[in-house]
Design an enzyme around this catalytic site. Sequence first.
Site, PDB file in Angstrom:
ATOM      1  N   GLY A  58       2.159   6.734   9.610  1.00 34.64           N
ATOM      2  CA  GLY A  58       3.378   7.123   8.915  1.00 34.64           C
ATOM      3  C   GLY A  58       4.470   6.076   8.946  1.00 34.64           C
TER       4      GLY A  58
ATOM      5  N   HIS B  62       0.819  -1.216   0.000  1.00 32.77           N
ATOM      6  CA  HIS B  62       0.000   0.000   0.000  1.00 32.77           C
ATOM      7  C   HIS B  62       0.852   1.266   0.000  1.00 32.77           C
ATOM      8  CE1 HIS B  62       0.343  -0.130   4.531  1.00 32.77           C
ATOM      9  NE2 HIS B  62       0.434   1.172   4.334  1.00 32.77           N
TER      10      HIS B  62
ATOM     11  N   ASP C 204      -0.115  -7.715   1.647  1.00 29.48           N
ATOM     12  CA  ASP C 204       0.326  -6.315   1.644  1.00 29.48           C
ATOM     13  C   ASP C 204       1.844  -6.253   1.792  1.00 29.48           C
ATOM     14  OD1 ASP C 204       0.394  -3.567   1.725  1.00 29.48           O
ATOM     15  OD2 ASP C 204      -0.326  -3.409   3.796  1.00 29.48           O
TER      16      ASP C 204
ATOM     17  N   SER D 282       4.066   2.897   8.043  1.00 30.32           N
ATOM     18  CA  SER D 282       3.740   1.819   7.112  1.00 30.32           C
ATOM     19  C   SER D 282       4.983   1.296   6.401  1.00 30.32           C
ATOM     20  CB  SER D 282       2.749   2.321   6.058  1.00 30.32           C
ATOM     21  OG  SER D 282       1.500   2.601   6.623  1.00 30.32           O
ATOM     22  N   GLY D 283       5.018  -0.020   6.196  1.00 33.29           N
ATOM     23  CA  GLY D 283       6.104  -0.628   5.436  1.00 33.29           C
ATOM     24  C   GLY D 283       7.340  -0.962   6.238  1.00 33.29           C
TER      25      GLY D 283
END
Length: 246
Positions: free
Chosen positions: A197, A61, A106, A199-200
């Site tokens: 913030g 995402h 994801d 994410s990943g």
Amino acid sequence: MAVSFVLLLLFVFNGADGSHIVGGRDAPSHSRPYMASLQVGGQHICGGALVREDFVVTAAHCRVPGTYTVVVGADSLTANEPSKQEFGAARLIPHPQYDPVRVRNDIMLIQLNNRARLTEEVQLISLKADRVTARSRCLTAGWGTIDDNDTLPRRLQEVNVTILSTQACRRRWGQASITRAMICGRGARDFQGFCFGDSGGPLVCDGATAGVVSFSGRRCGDPRTPDVYTRISSFREWITTVINNS
């Protein structure tokens, strides 16, 4: 879950409340040398982990329009640090079965346009091969914003995470579809964990990356909706195949 995912994308770009590691602390300087900052237009949008000199693993995402810059070797994203190395993205490779509606699979690989030079501040992290068990103690880190004004933290933030069983996570999320390809975790106290913030970024257990920050509830760190990560061991074969064929 779809609503939470839409909010996730909005918060990444608008810097809304909670887009940061909540209840965390400054990471010791350059103690997480595998961390990568994904930036578009000079703005940090997601984290990632350096798994080969020319590959970063992150969340699917995090794929957004624009030209990517990937920064490794950073402690502060704003300071002029000689340890920093910057790269462009040669390829963005989301998992072919990524489902943005149900937030499944994801995970994404970013192939850099050059190979990172390994130093004390830039190191690879291995992929965890076995499944992380409930009650394991892990850690996640990130550079997400710390208030409504898009203020970045002075340095990389980190927080301890305790892993929950899949069954316990399903009970707390209710109708949300928590699969065995996901990991749930929570901080040591309420409202402590990752937020939008971040994410990943990697979930690190026993020195290896075991998960990728995927989604959370409307209130970050809320124990009623534990943080959810993509489970690396479920995608290890795909990751190694893509990397070895590149």
